[in-house]
Design an enzyme around this catalytic site. Sequence first.
Site, PDB file in Angstrom:
ATOM      1  N   ASN A   9     115.165  27.435   1.871  1.00  0.00           N
ATOM      2  CA  ASN A   9     113.819  27.656   1.521  1.00  0.00           C
ATOM      3  C   ASN A   9     113.143  28.401   2.648  1.00  0.00           C
ATOM      4  OD1 ASN A   9     110.879  26.914   1.452  1.00  0.00           O
ATOM      5  ND2 ASN A   9     111.171  24.937   2.297  1.00  0.00           N
ATOM      6  N   LYS A  11     110.128  29.419   2.812  1.00  0.00           N
ATOM      7  CA  LYS A  11     108.762  29.190   3.254  1.00  0.00           C
ATOM      8  C   LYS A  11     107.893  30.305   3.214  1.00  0.00           C
ATOM      9  CE  LYS A  11     110.559  25.281   5.994  1.00  0.00           C
ATOM     10  NZ  LYS A  11     110.559  24.152   6.938  1.00  0.00           N
ATOM     11  N   HIS A  95     107.423  18.720  -0.598  1.00  0.00           N
ATOM     12  CA  HIS A  95     107.758  18.940   0.787  1.00  0.00           C
ATOM     13  C   HIS A  95     106.696  18.448   2.013  1.00  0.00           C
ATOM     14  CE1 HIS A  95     108.750  21.406   4.300  1.00  0.00           C
ATOM     15  NE2 HIS A  95     109.856  21.549   3.878  1.00  0.00           N
ATOM     16  N   GLU A  97     105.545  19.902   4.314  1.00  0.00           N
ATOM     17  CA  GLU A  97     104.279  20.675   4.850  1.00  0.00           C
ATOM     18  C   GLU A  97     103.206  20.678   3.959  1.00  0.00           C
ATOM     19  OE1 GLU A  97     107.044  23.918   5.333  1.00  0.00           O
ATOM     20  OE2 GLU A  97     107.755  23.249   7.091  1.00  0.00           O
ATOM     21  N   GLU A 167     114.277  14.820   4.057  1.00  0.00           N
ATOM     22  CA  GLU A 167     113.876  15.646   5.275  1.00  0.00           C
ATOM     23  C   GLU A 167     113.077  15.170   6.379  1.00  0.00           C
ATOM     24  OE1 GLU A 167     114.198  20.109   4.080  1.00  0.00           O
ATOM     25  OE2 GLU A 167     112.002  19.364   3.539  1.00  0.00           O
ATOM     26  N   GLY A 173     112.193  21.985  11.668  1.00  0.00           N
ATOM     27  CA  GLY A 173     111.771  23.341  12.418  1.00  0.00           C
ATOM     28  C   GLY A 173     111.567  23.043  13.935  1.00  0.00           C
ATOM     29  N   SER A 212     116.591  21.407  10.426  1.00  0.00           N
ATOM     30  CA  SER A 212     117.377  21.800  11.537  1.00  0.00           C
ATOM     31  C   SER A 212     119.041  22.074  11.084  1.00  0.00           C
ATOM     32  CB  SER A 212     117.200  21.357  12.737  1.00  0.00           C
ATOM     33  OG  SER A 212     115.644  21.706  13.097  1.00  0.00           O
TER      34      SER A 212
HETATM   35  P1  13P Z   1     114.205  23.903   9.078  1.00  0.00           P
HETATM   36  O1  13P Z   1     115.644  23.999   8.490  1.00  0.00           O
HETATM   37  O2  13P Z   1     113.877  25.210   9.497  1.00  0.00           O
HETATM   38  O3  13P Z   1     114.353  22.554  10.084  1.00  0.00           O
HETATM   39  O4  13P Z   1     113.494  23.304   7.779  1.00  0.00           O
HETATM   40  C1  13P Z   1     114.037  22.663   7.008  1.00  0.00           C
HETATM   41  C2  13P Z   1     113.029  22.465   5.858  1.00  0.00           C
HETATM   42  O5  13P Z   1     111.766  22.115   5.730  1.00  0.00           O
HETATM   43  C3  13P Z   1     113.643  22.917   4.536  1.00  0.00           C
HETATM   44  O6  13P Z   1     112.751  22.656   3.332  1.00  0.00           O
END
Ligand code: 13P
Length: 252
Positions: A9, A11, A95, A97, A167, A173, A212
Amino acid sequence: MRRSLVAGNWKMHGSLQGVSALVAGLKGLDGAVGVDVVVIPTLVHLPGVAEALAATSLMVGAQTCAPVAGEKALTGEVSSTQLAEFGCRYVLVGHSERRALLGEDDAVVAKKFAAIQEGGMIPVLCVGETREEREAERTLDVVGGQLKAVIDAVGVAAFAKAVVAYEPVWAIGTGLTATPEQAQEIHAAIRALVREADAGVAEGLQLLYGGSVKAANAAELFGMPDIDGGLVGGASLNAEEFSAICRAAGRG
Ligand code: 13P
């Protein structure tokens, strides 16, 4: 045996130049054994990435789409039907976010899930708890609630053509990864919840871990019985690191 799947992803990352360098670096993953690989760029980069990877085994996905398929007056949105025309195969939905920053609730998530399938693509339903919710021992309530909201809206049979990604929000992150045991516990609970509704669907359902994931922890996570691959954020922006993660998921 469920196939392994790793999705990157990206983003809201990438420039035209950066994306083209990243895609070039991923070509070595073409034909990777025992794992399906998907990259998920921004919507503006998606057509170019899809074209560049068209002759390879790598697939392309989208990070979101409109809550309705087809065409209509809905300014700023892109529908699943339109994405499918560009060779898009998977779409993320729910997701954290988007839930946290853009107010997407379970009702919107369920509508998008249905719209993605109507467009002929596979929804990757993201679920996960915050740090506060974990500390309050509400993880299973929260994750189970997010999953059940979609099952209730679309029916469990729809999960025969879907993927679920666990997740934990506190691991996204942050560099903090759930331990393989913590992740396995929740993955097993998710599968058990689906099994209550349909054992066959539960058995075939690919469950990805995200939060992560990196080359250094991927093999341990993917070695757990209910972890069928990963949804990778930051580490998917580095071709070498992402390739190593994909190879760690290969079981063939
Ligand atoms: P990270 O791998 O940067 O922690 O992000 C995970 C994520 O949100 C994938 O959709």
